[in-house]
Design a protein around this motif. Structure first.
Motif, PDB file in Angstrom:
ATOM      1  N   ILE A 284       5.705 -46.101  12.953  1.00  0.00           N
ATOM      2  CA  ILE A 284       5.724 -45.600  11.435  1.00  0.00           C
ATOM      3  C   ILE A 284       4.585 -45.104  10.975  1.00  0.00           C
ATOM      4  O   ILE A 284       4.740 -44.112  10.315  1.00  0.00           O
ATOM      5  CB  ILE A 284       5.884 -47.265  10.692  1.00  0.00           C
ATOM      6  CG1 ILE A 284       7.166 -48.029  10.873  1.00  0.00           C
ATOM      7  CG2 ILE A 284       5.730 -46.985   9.289  1.00  0.00           C
ATOM      8  CD1 ILE A 284       7.279 -49.362  10.486  1.00  0.00           C
ATOM      9  N   ALA A 285       3.459 -45.438  11.665  1.00  0.00           N
ATOM     10  CA  ALA A 285       2.208 -44.843  11.376  1.00  0.00           C
ATOM     11  C   ALA A 285       2.180 -43.361  11.812  1.00  0.00           C
ATOM     12  O   ALA A 285       1.928 -42.239  11.171  1.00  0.00           O
ATOM     13  CB  ALA A 285       0.969 -45.481  11.902  1.00  0.00           C
TER      14      ALA A 285
ATOM     15  N   GLN B 112       4.552 -41.412   9.501  1.00  0.00           N
ATOM     16  CA  GLN B 112       3.693 -40.923   8.276  1.00  0.00           C
ATOM     17  C   GLN B 112       2.800 -39.754   8.381  1.00  0.00           C
ATOM     18  O   GLN B 112       2.608 -38.980   7.614  1.00  0.00           O
ATOM     19  CB  GLN B 112       3.049 -42.218   7.729  1.00  0.00           C
ATOM     20  CG  GLN B 112       3.884 -43.132   7.104  1.00  0.00           C
ATOM     21  CD  GLN B 112       3.127 -44.512   6.849  1.00  0.00           C
ATOM     22  OE1 GLN B 112       1.994 -44.853   7.090  1.00  0.00           O
ATOM     23  NE2 GLN B 112       3.996 -45.519   6.462  1.00  0.00           N
TER      24      GLN B 112
ATOM     25  N   ASP C  12       4.747 -36.766   8.713  1.00  0.00           N
ATOM     26  CA  ASP C  12       5.351 -36.276   7.409  1.00  0.00           C
ATOM     27  C   ASP C  12       4.420 -35.587   6.538  1.00  0.00           C
ATOM     28  O   ASP C  12       4.503 -34.575   6.178  1.00  0.00           O
ATOM     29  CB  ASP C  12       5.556 -37.595   6.446  1.00  0.00           C
ATOM     30  CG  ASP C  12       7.165 -38.131   6.815  1.00  0.00           C
ATOM     31  OD1 ASP C  12       7.870 -37.469   7.683  1.00  0.00           O
ATOM     32  OD2 ASP C  12       7.228 -39.366   6.946  1.00  0.00           O
ATOM     33  N   GLU C  13       2.944 -36.084   6.771  1.00  0.00           N
ATOM     34  CA  GLU C  13       1.983 -35.250   5.982  1.00  0.00           C
ATOM     35  C   GLU C  13       1.704 -33.924   6.506  1.00  0.00           C
ATOM     36  O   GLU C  13       1.204 -33.093   6.328  1.00  0.00           O
ATOM     37  CB  GLU C  13       0.717 -36.245   6.208  1.00  0.00           C
ATOM     38  CG  GLU C  13       0.758 -37.568   5.188  1.00  0.00           C
ATOM     39  CD  GLU C  13      -0.589 -38.215   5.522  1.00  0.00           C
ATOM     40  OE1 GLU C  13      -1.370 -37.937   6.015  1.00  0.00           O
ATOM     41  OE2 GLU C  13      -0.554 -39.340   4.924  1.00  0.00           O
TER      42      GLU C  13
ATOM     43  N   ARG D  19       8.528 -34.821  14.478  1.00  0.00           N
ATOM     44  CA  ARG D  19       8.731 -35.863  13.433  1.00  0.00           C
ATOM     45  C   ARG D  19      10.349 -36.518  13.878  1.00  0.00           C
ATOM     46  O   ARG D  19      10.342 -37.632  13.447  1.00  0.00           O
ATOM     47  CB  ARG D  19       8.972 -35.023  12.067  1.00  0.00           C
ATOM     48  CG  ARG D  19       8.793 -36.066  10.819  1.00  0.00           C
ATOM     49  CD  ARG D  19      10.151 -36.824  10.415  1.00  0.00           C
ATOM     50  NE  ARG D  19       9.993 -37.719   9.303  1.00  0.00           N
ATOM     51  CZ  ARG D  19      10.857 -38.609   8.851  1.00  0.00           C
ATOM     52  NH1 ARG D  19      11.929 -38.534   9.861  1.00  0.00           N
ATOM     53  NH2 ARG D  19      10.610 -39.498   8.005  1.00  0.00           N
TER      54      ARG D  19
ATOM     55  N   ARG E 228      10.521 -44.562  16.405  1.00  0.00           N
ATOM     56  CA  ARG E 228      10.465 -45.894  15.347  1.00  0.00           C
ATOM     57  C   ARG E 228      11.834 -46.520  15.442  1.00  0.00           C
ATOM     58  O   ARG E 228      11.704 -47.873  15.448  1.00  0.00           O
ATOM     59  CB  ARG E 228      10.276 -45.260  14.097  1.00  0.00           C
ATOM     60  CG  ARG E 228      10.242 -46.220  13.021  1.00  0.00           C
ATOM     61  CD  ARG E 228      10.212 -45.702  11.498  1.00  0.00           C
ATOM     62  NE  ARG E 228      11.688 -44.888  11.528  1.00  0.00           N
ATOM     63  CZ  ARG E 228      11.935 -44.065  10.604  1.00  0.00           C
ATOM     64  NH1 ARG E 228      11.206 -44.001   9.482  1.00  0.00           N
ATOM     65  NH2 ARG E 228      13.072 -43.660  10.439  1.00  0.00           N
TER      66      ARG E 228
END
Length: 361
Positions: free
Chosen positions: A163-164, A167, A170-171, A211, A218
């Protein structure tokens, strides 16, 4: 009126059904690490299996111990025989004394008791072997519980890390989009050549690929954790435990060898193998006891009509009793005891090799 074929209707139904299923809301569960471990232990079929085997092993102990105690049983039977000619002897008063009457209906009831007084240590050895096996199964339960806790913790932190990663990517993808827009603006202003825009778009495509890969990892980690904690397929898991390193207790050891020895001796699966090694020793002792004599005490009370122990036979209920001491010493058994001893020795060597293999890891 327009008609549709049945095949087309079924095809449309099969195409629409998955879309409806995808539109259904899925269960979302927020779990901490301790809650995930607790739910996983409660839902584990492996723990239930080992727990049932532990219950069976405890029952075997009771069976082995019961074999050393007296056994009392009640018996009853009915036998129909053919008719026979009555036999009798004449008496001085011109009467016939019937010695063997014609009684085709035979009834018998018996209260029987058996008690093994001495078995050469065989029953005691079998009981101790069952105790060792029960302790081994209990250690198997502890080892299975520890393995399951480790699997759940590994899946939990894998999901947290995945999950990290999503994230972070995504950034990164948002920065790549901004970089592409900035490159396109500078290209329109004539500040950069077209290859700068293509390079930025290539970097953005790579971030999208990373991603997608992270999202797949995930989903895999989420499915693995959901399976371990007993959630329904497709349920979403939200980890709530922070991804922080905890304090690791410093073991009180002097060196590497002591650390290895402490870790090896603390393994529940190794302790279970050691208990099974002890059980094989007791099985060998029980097999060797087959060469020794056995002494058993027997007694019983019979109530029969007619009673074959009472002469002359009478068509009435009569009772009798008996008591006996039986000594059984096998002189020749065709090699059964020798084969059992060899089997026990081979089983012990196998357990020793398995224990050495665990120690060598």
């Amino acid at each position: 009126m327009r008609r549709y074929s049945p095949i087309l209707s079924v095809a449309l139904l099969l195409m629409v059904a998955p879309l409806e299923l995808l539109g259904q809301p899925t269960e979302t569960v927020a779990l901490s690490l301790d809650e995930a471990i607790r739910r996983g232990l409660d839902a584990s079929h492996r723990l239930a299996e080992v727990g049932a085997r532990q219950e069976a092993a405890a029952s075997v102990i009771e069976q082995r111990h019961a074999a050393t105690l007296p056994k009392v049983s009640a018996q009853a039977g009915y036998t129909r025989t053919n008719h026979v000619d009555e036999f009798g002897v004449p008496l001085p008063n011109n009467q016939l004394r019937i010695i063997y009457p014609d009684i085709p209906d035979n009834y018998r009831a018996r209260l029987d008791a058996q008690w093994p007084l001495y078995t050469g240590g065989r029953l005691e050895a079998l009981e101790k072997a069952a105790m060792s096996e029960a302790r081994a199964v209990g250690l198997d339960l502890a080892a299975t519980r520890a393995d399951l806790r480790l699997d759940i913790a590994r899946a939990y932190w894998s999901l947290t890390a995945a999950i990290a990663s999503v994230q972070v990517l995504d950034e990164s993808l948002a920065r790549a989009d901004a970089h592409v827009r900035d490159a396109q603006n500078r290209l329109q202003s004539g500040l950069v050549p077209p290859n700068e825009v293509l390079s930025a778009e290539a970097q953005r495509a790579r971030q999208r690929m990373l991603r997608v890969r992270a999202a797949s990892q995930r989903d895999v980690a989420e499915s693995a954790l959901g399976r371990l904690v007993g959630l329904a397929p497709g349920a979403r898991v939200v980890p709530t435990s922070p991804l922080e390193a905890g304090a690791v207790p410093d073991p009180q050891v002097d060196g590497y060898d002591d650390l290895v020895r402490a870790a090896r001796d603390g393994r529940a699966d190794r302790q279970a193998l050691a208990e099974r090694l002890t059980a094989t020793d007791w099985h060998g002792a029980a097999a060797a006891a087959g060469r020794r004599p056995t002494i058993a005490l027997g007694a019983g009370v019979d109530l029969a009509r007619p009673n074959p122990r009472i002469f002359p036979r009478e068509g009435s209920w009569r009772e009798s009793w008996d008591a006996s001491v039986v000594v059984d010493w096998p002189i020749f058994d065709g090699g059964r005891v020798r084969s059992a001893v060899v089997e026990a020795a081979a089983t012990r060597r196998a357990a020793e090799e398995r224990l050495r293999e665990v120690d060598s890891l």
